[in-house]
Scaffold this motif. Structure first.
Motif, short mmCIF file in Angstrom:
data_model
loop_
_atom_site.label_atom_id
_atom_site.label_comp_id
_atom_site.label_asym_id
_atom_site.label_seq_id
_atom_site.Cartn_x
_atom_site.Cartn_y
_atom_site.Cartn_z
N ARG A 87 -31.33 -3.91 117.78
CA ARG A 87 -31.16 -3.89 119.23
C ARG A 87 -31.52 -2.55 119.86
N ARG A 88 -31.74 -1.51 119.05
CA ARG A 88 -31.97 -0.18 119.62
C ARG A 88 -33.43 0.10 119.94
N GLY A 117 -27.87 2.93 123.02
CA GLY A 117 -26.55 2.78 122.40
C GLY A 117 -26.42 3.44 121.05
N ALA A 132 -24.68 -5.94 130.20
CA ALA A 132 -25.09 -4.53 130.25
C ALA A 132 -24.56 -3.73 129.06
N CYS A 133 -23.68 -4.33 128.26
CA CYS A 133 -23.14 -3.66 127.06
C CYS A 133 -24.28 -3.16 126.18
N ILE A 134 -24.17 -1.91 125.73
CA ILE A 134 -25.23 -1.34 124.89
C ILE A 134 -24.84 -1.31 123.41
N GLY A 135 -23.68 -1.88 123.07
CA GLY A 135 -23.32 -1.97 121.65
C GLY A 135 -23.14 -0.63 120.97
N CYS A 136 -22.65 0.37 121.70
CA CYS A 136 -22.53 1.71 121.10
C CYS A 136 -21.27 1.82 120.23
#
Lengths: 251, 659
Positions: free
Chosen positions: B70-71, A68, A162-166
């Motif tokens: 989180r990455r 993300g 599944a959200c990647i917080g991008c």
């Protein structure tokens, strides 16, 4: 090589958070259709470095569409023209020889630009820290199969998780709303029996923090769902709204 | 006399950890509040450790170089996490998981550590489910399992092809909860550049704020490095672009021994390299080997398309060579077998450096079972294919999509082309049973340490180890050390050790800018990667390794004369970040080759061509090499080897066989 492309890039350059930015034009030559969009940027940066110019700063890490971190606004669309992919998964075969491509950072008051195409998304972390969790300490959790969860609920929860917080949802929204991001986490936990205990406080606190960060409101245009690289559904926003109303009634 | 004391507790293997837990010294709650812990890295090990320690009452600072915790690259793990739950009633147990891991690691891991790992594995699943991690479930609501390489039971828990993501987000949530409670200070976009030691003990770090470029001093009573592996020394790997060895390497230079640096895992199923522009390699999860069959044409240099090659002209070489485990042999075995076929001229694709991973049989098989489930009588061939595809899509959908994105080919119709790629490093900082390095107060967790996987890691065990270390081991073992530190007041960062460490970090940055050479950092990184892959990759020999050592020395000199780092130090400068990391890789690479040269045996992922059986399998030499190679940095790229002898009380090392 045949099939390779020559392109014109117009890239947002901004020295730091205080400087004024502008679009700068760069020609790139001999780009293979098998390259990813970021690999094309690697080629451009290599050229800039050798010429003694400063390379373009952009966020990226896993380069396989899951961390993300990458976040380019390409020709007016977050992560570019292809649906269901992040910038790192966008390949140059989606473009044609001679194309002009405009690349900007995410634009939202809550995501200030740090440099060039790099923005500050820590607002998302602060929202999670207000309730995007289940309050269970490490240690003595009960046996995992003592909490049976109907498969449809588990699957729906997973789809939200599944959200990647991008931040593509915020970048594409005309209101810079973070509703899709916040509702994905609220939904993931609201759908699970473990998460029900704190559901009321969670939704209220997360929404309050979202507002405090300066994200806009939702006007249901649905652009976020279209642009989300992970296909997070608008249903989550509806679910969050229900959770939020229920929480307020309970009070 | 070796300086290494592994501090393995006395007693029977299965009682060691239980006894340790009930006798280890504790720190009372009031004292915990004044003890500060620094955690570097926010992946599975770092996030779980930071969260757990903060819950216990310690004051925690956590650093990561990405823009958010989180990455961290744990997020990219696809296939699953092992746990000895025996939910499938197929004979699994703590002992079996322990045994499979020691055997899978080719008898180069410590028994006591691995047994502890196996025994806490079930708790990890419980913890994650309690946190709301949505692991895959069956229709009855119970958790689902699948099988992975190197085992004959189904003990792998998963969340589609995104298991690492879900587990990391669970740990990240726990971490952010503590951030919200004020017990963790999270410092994203910070890179650790030095470990600060005072009177021989780790007491803090120097970190660079990557946005302002400012060097910062941070005190801690203990420092935990949870900084992952160093696979990016090969330039091309499945690791994230930012993954690096710098934190571990700086610790190594401060006295932490480096264990088994040459133990690298080459993962058998990755998307092959497509050209010189390639910046990283993408893994196709090992879980695909549950259902995919690996083959090459029986005819050398066959140029026909995959679908035109009839069944009888295909060589399912893993099923042929290893009938007992078939396509599910461990990673090292599968990788070497692919290399062997390609080197012998049977490879496929334009580069001929690829083999097929074929789902046709699985789609047909699932089509039939799904038709029965749906009660469809006499299904047509079309229907069967459709049903089969649906089942495969549910299991591996995101992986198939990813493959299609990258290659432009549809794997439901054509077999995937795959080739091995660097994926994981079993080597890392040497740690004792407490996860403490040879520097008191300095710990290494997760992939950053060397401890549990021996010479080869089994699939779905990295997630297990990262979370075991963070959630279940360090909360106990850190207390053993900190209980003796309760009277130590926080040391002001004006202490000369901090001043000195900051000066060192700054000197390197200044030196990099002063070169003003002609070549980019990537130029050197790619050159190093080529040397490592060709001479310290899937197969190694004495001549090649000696050459590699010389070539790396030359390359390193050239780097320090001719690298070009643009921009300045007091701003966001990704090239400067890369330069510092590549400088450290240029030292580590040489040590890896030295270690590989020293270990004149084949074991696990380390294949010395001089040491193989008649049919080309890895041949261990237990008489001479049943030890952990722990290297001490003596400065100026000189190293001294220390050996920790491995003692096997329970499992008896034998020639590993998957036939």
């Amino acid at each position: 090589m045949s099939g390779n492309m020559n392109l014109t890039l117009k890239v947002w350059r901004q020295k730091n958070d205080k400087a004024t930015g502008k679009l700068v034009t760069y020609p790139v030559k001999d780009i293979s259709p098998d390259m990813s969009f970021l690999e094309m940027f690697d080629v451009l940066n290599e050229q800039l470095i050798v010429k003694g110019e400063e390379p373009i700063a952009f966020d990226h890490d896993c380069r396989e569409g899951i961390c993300g971190m990458c976040s380019m606004f390409i020709n007016g669309q977050p992560h570019g023209p292809k649906r269901g992919v992040t910038t790192c998964q966008l390949h140059m075969r989606s473009f044609k020889d001679g194309d002009t491509i405009v690349v900007e950072p995410w634009r939202a008051a809550a995501f200030p630009v740090i440099k060039d195409l790099t923005v500050d998304r820590t607002a998302f972390d602060r929202i999670i820290s207000k309730g995007g969790f289940i309050s269970v300490n490490t240690g003595n959790a009960q046996d995992a199969n003592n909490i049976p969860i109907p498969k449809p609920d588990a699957d729906a929860s997973f789809n939200a998780a599944a959200c990647i917080g991008c931040g593509a949802c915020v970048a594409t929204c005309k209101n810079s709303s973070a509703m899709l991001f916040v509702s994905a986490k609220v939904s993931q936990l609201a759908l699970l029996p473990q998460g029900r205990v704190e559901a009321t406080a969670r939704v209220k606190n997360m929404v309050a923090q979202m507002d405090e960060e300066g994200f806009g409101n939702c006007s249901n245009t649905g652009a976020c769902e279209v642009e989300c690289p992970k296909g997070i559904s608008l249903e989550n926003i509806a679910r969050m709204n229900r959770e939020y109303f229920t929480a307020n009634i309970k009070e | 006399m070796s300086k290494l004391d592994s501090k393995i507790p006395e007693g029977k293997l299965e009682e060691k950890w239980e006894k340790y837990k009930s006798t280890v010294a504790l720190v009372n709650p009031a004292n915990k509040r004044s003890l500060e812990v620094i955690v570097v890295g926010s992946g599975l090990a770092g996030a779980s450790a930071a969260a757990s320690l903060a819950e216990m009452g310690y004051k925690v600072k956590c650093f990561c170089f990405q823009d958010s915790a989180r990455r961290a690259h744990s997020i990219a793990a696809q296939g699953g996490i092992n746990a000895a739950k025996n939910y499938q009633n197929d004979g699994d147990s703590t002992y079996r998981l322990f045994y499979d891991t020691v055997k899978g690691g080719d008898y180069r891991a410590r028994e006591a550590n691995v047994y502890r790992l196996a025994s806490v594995s079930a708790n990890i699943i419980d913890q994650c489910v309690a946190q709301g991690v949505p692991l895959a479930r069956e229709y009855g609501g119970m958790l689902s399992n699948r099988s992975f390489g190197g085992t004959q039971v189904q003990r792998t828990f998963y969340a589609a092809g995104q298991t690492g993501q879900q587990l990391l987000l669970g740990a990240y949530s726990a971490l952010q909860r503590q951030v919200g409670l004020g017990t963790i200070e999270m410092l994203p976009r910070h890179e650790m550049l030095e470990v600060v030691t005072i009177e021989g003990k780790a007491r803090g770090v120097i970190a660079r704020d990557l946005i302002s470029g400012k060097l910062e001093r941070h005190f801690g009573h203990a420092v935990l490095l949870c900084t992952g592996g160093y696979g990016n020394v090969f330039y091309l790997s499945t690791n994230a672009m930012g993954a690096n060895v710098t934190a571990a390497w700086k610790a190594h230079k401060q006295g932490a021994f480096f264990g088994n640096p040459c133990f690298t895992q080459i993962h058998p199923t990755c998307i092959p390299v497509s050209g010189d522009h390639q910046s990283k390699l993408t893994l196709m999860s090992e879980s695909l080997r549950n259902d995919g069959r690996i083959w090459v044409p029986k005819k050398q240099g066959d140029t026909r398309k995959a679908n035109e090659i009839p069944e009888e002209e295909r060589d399912y070489y893993l099923e042929r060579r290893y009938p007992a485990f078939g396509n599910l042999v461990p990673r090292d075995v599968a990788s070497r077998a692919a290399k062997e076929r390609c080197d012998a001229g049977f490879g496929v694709g334009t580069s001929k450096m690829a083999v097929y991973l074929d789902f046709k049989a699985a789609i047909a098989r699932y089509g039939h079972t799904h038709a029965i489930k749906l009660g469809t009588n006499n299904p047509t061939a079309e229907q069967l294919k459709k049903f089969g595809k649906e089942v495969v899509e549910e299991k591996y959908g995101n992986l198939f999509e990813m493959y299609e994105q990258i290659t432009g080919e549809n794997p439901y119709e054509l077999p995937m082309r795959i080739y091995p790629a660097v994926h994981y490093t079993m080597g890392g900082l040497w740690v004792d049973y407490n996860l403490m390095t040879t520097v008191p107060g300095l710990y290494a967790l997760g992939e950053a340490n060397f401890s549990d996987h021996g010479a080869n890691r089994l699939g779905a065990s990295a997630l297990m180890q990262g979370l075991a270390d963070g959630y279940f081991v360090i909360p106990y073992t850190l207390g053993a050390y900190l209980s003796k530190e309760i009277s130590v007041k926080a040391i002001p960062t004006t202490h000369e050790a901090f001043v000195e460490a900051e000066k060192n970090a700054l000197a390197i940055i200044d030196k990099l800018f002063a070169i003003k050479g002609t070549k980019s950092v990537d130029h050197f990184h790619k050159a190093l990667g080529k040397i490592m892959w060709n001479k310290c990759g899937m197969a190694r020999n004495s001549t090649g390794l000696k050459e590699a050592i010389q070539e790396i020395k030359v390359l390193r000199e050239e780097f320090w004369k001719d690298v070009l780092v643009p921009g300045s130090a007091n701003e966001l400068n990704p090239e400067l970040e890369k330069a510092g990391r590549v400088a450290d890789f240029l030292e580590l690479g040489e040590l890896m080759c030295m270690d590989a040269l020293n270990r004149n045996e084949s074991c696990g992922g380390h294949f010395r061509e001089e040491s193989q059986t008649e049919d080309g399998e890895a041949k261990r030499d237990d008489d001479n090499y049943s030890y952990v190679a722990a290297w001490e940095n003596k400065g100026n790229n000189n190293y001294e080897l220390h050996k920790e002898e491995l003692v096997f009380d329970v499992v008896h090392p034998s020639q590993r066989s998957y036939k």
